[in-house]
Design an enzyme around this catalytic site. Sequence first.
Site, PDB file in Angstrom:
ATOM      1  N   ARG A  68       0.811  -1.215   0.000  1.00 15.54           N
ATOM      2  CA  ARG A  68       0.000   0.000   0.000  1.00 15.54           C
ATOM      3  C   ARG A  68       0.842   1.261   0.000  1.00 15.54           C
ATOM      4  O   ARG A  68       0.395   2.310  -0.485  1.00 15.54           O
ATOM      5  CB  ARG A  68      -0.971  -0.032   1.181  1.00 15.54           C
ATOM      6  CG  ARG A  68      -2.063  -1.044   0.892  1.00 15.54           C
ATOM      7  CD  ARG A  68      -3.178  -1.093   1.889  1.00 15.54           C
ATOM      8  NE  ARG A  68      -3.938  -2.300   1.575  1.00 15.54           N
ATOM      9  CZ  ARG A  68      -4.229  -3.249   2.433  1.00 15.54           C
ATOM     10  NH1 ARG A  68      -3.869  -3.132   3.688  1.00 15.54           N
ATOM     11  NH2 ARG A  68      -4.883  -4.318   2.053  1.00 15.54           N
ATOM     12  N   HIS A  72      -0.033   4.265  -2.530  1.00  8.89           N
ATOM     13  CA  HIS A  72      -0.280   5.647  -2.117  1.00  8.89           C
ATOM     14  C   HIS A  72       0.795   6.592  -2.629  1.00  8.89           C
ATOM     15  O   HIS A  72       0.521   7.774  -2.847  1.00  8.89           O
ATOM     16  CB  HIS A  72      -0.405   5.720  -0.596  1.00  8.89           C
ATOM     17  CG  HIS A  72      -1.705   5.193  -0.066  1.00  8.89           C
ATOM     18  ND1 HIS A  72      -2.724   6.012   0.356  1.00  8.89           N
ATOM     19  CD2 HIS A  72      -2.170   3.931   0.067  1.00  8.89           C
ATOM     20  CE1 HIS A  72      -3.756   5.268   0.738  1.00  8.89           C
ATOM     21  NE2 HIS A  72      -3.437   4.009   0.572  1.00  8.89           N
ATOM     22  N   ASN A 100      -3.737   8.556   4.539  1.00 11.21           N
ATOM     23  CA  ASN A 100      -2.530   7.927   5.069  1.00 11.21           C
ATOM     24  C   ASN A 100      -2.375   8.042   6.575  1.00 11.21           C
ATOM     25  O   ASN A 100      -1.749   7.188   7.199  1.00 11.21           O
ATOM     26  CB  ASN A 100      -1.288   8.541   4.404  1.00 11.21           C
ATOM     27  CG  ASN A 100      -1.308   8.423   2.906  1.00 11.21           C
ATOM     28  OD1 ASN A 100      -1.831   7.468   2.350  1.00 11.21           O
ATOM     29  ND2 ASN A 100      -0.736   9.409   2.233  1.00 11.21           N
ATOM     30  N   HIS A 185      -6.567  -5.655  -1.715  1.00 16.73           N
ATOM     31  CA  HIS A 185      -7.210  -5.847  -0.421  1.00 16.73           C
ATOM     32  C   HIS A 185      -7.370  -7.319  -0.068  1.00 16.73           C
ATOM     33  O   HIS A 185      -7.992  -7.640   0.942  1.00 16.73           O
ATOM     34  CB  HIS A 185      -8.570  -5.149  -0.389  1.00 16.73           C
ATOM     35  CG  HIS A 185      -8.485  -3.682  -0.141  1.00 16.73           C
ATOM     36  ND1 HIS A 185      -9.587  -2.853  -0.100  1.00 16.73           N
ATOM     37  CD2 HIS A 185      -7.422  -2.874   0.084  1.00 16.73           C
ATOM     38  CE1 HIS A 185      -9.209  -1.613   0.134  1.00 16.73           C
ATOM     39  NE2 HIS A 185      -7.887  -1.602   0.254  1.00 16.73           N
TER      40      HIS A 185
END
Length: 313
Positions: A68, A72, A100, A185
Site C-alpha cells: 500500500r 499511495h 494515510n 485488499h
Amino acid sequence: MANSHRAIFFTILLLLAVAAAATASSAGFSPLSPYYYSKICPKALPAIRRVVEAAVSRERRMGASLLRLHFHDCFVQGCDGSILLDATPTIDSEKTALPNNNSARGFEVIDMIKAEVDKACGGKPVVSCADILAVAARDSVVALGGPSWEVQLGRRDSTDLPALKSSFQKQGLNERDLVALSGGHTIGFSQCQFFRNRIFNETADNIDAEFARERRASCFAGSGDANLGSLDGSPARFDGSYFKNLVEKKGLLHSDQALFAGGSTDSVVKGYGSNNGRSFWFDFASSMVKMGNIKPLTGNLGQIRVNCRKVNA
C-alpha cells in the site's frame, strides 16, 4: 473529510492512478527498464528481497503495508517516493494526509532496505527510494504467495511535494485495472472506523447479515476505532478470496462491495473469484506495472535521496 467517505476517496485515487497509467501507456511513455540496475548495482534487487522477506516473516501484515505504500506513493502525481518524506517547514508530508494518517505504515522497513541497498551498492545512493517502494511491493506480494512481475526501474525521487489532485480523467480508463488493483485488499486489515457504518447499517441490502454480526464483535457502535478487521478471510495470503467475498456480499469496505453491486464490474469480480484467482494474478501483475509507470521522474529530473525521509541538501 468524514471517516465514512475515506474509502470512497481511496477509490477515486485508484481511478486517478489507472487513468493516468492508461494515458501514459497510450502515449508510449515508458522510459523505465527492468534491467536498469543490472550493471550499476546488480546486488540491489536481491538486497531488497532479503529485507522484505525478513520483515514479512516477522509480521505477515507488513506485506500488505509495503504494497500500500507503493499504491499511495503513485496516487499523488506519480511514483516518486514522495510518500516517504517527513514534514518540514516547507513540506506538508503525505504521511499526515487523510488517506494515510494513522494508516500508512512500514516506513522503518523502507529505511532498513535503503541502508542495505546502499551498502550493497558500495556505500553510495544509487537506487532511488521510489524504485525501492516499487520492488518492495512486488516482493511483498510474492512473500505472501502471490504473483511476481518484472518491475520497471529507473525512477528518481521527488524534491518537493505536489498538491493532491481532487479530480481524475476518465479518458482511457480501464475498469479491469480498477478491479485488479482493488484486489490488493486480499491481504491486510482495515481499522474499525472505516467499516463501522457498513456493518451497523440495518437497512443495507448489499451485506451478508451474519458477516455483519461477526464483525460487530470487534468493531463496536461507539468505540474501538483502531480495532482491526481483516479485508478478507485470509489476510496473510495473496489469493482470490477477496473476490469470492464480494460475490457473497462480504466485502468489508463500501468501496470494495461497490465492485459487485449489479454494475459493469460484476463479471470481472466473478471471474477473479473463480479458478483459484489465477486470472486475477495475471491481471494484477500487469496492472501493477502500469501503475508503476505513472509519471516517473527520470534522467536529470529529481534525485537519488541519501535518506528516503529527507530531500538532499
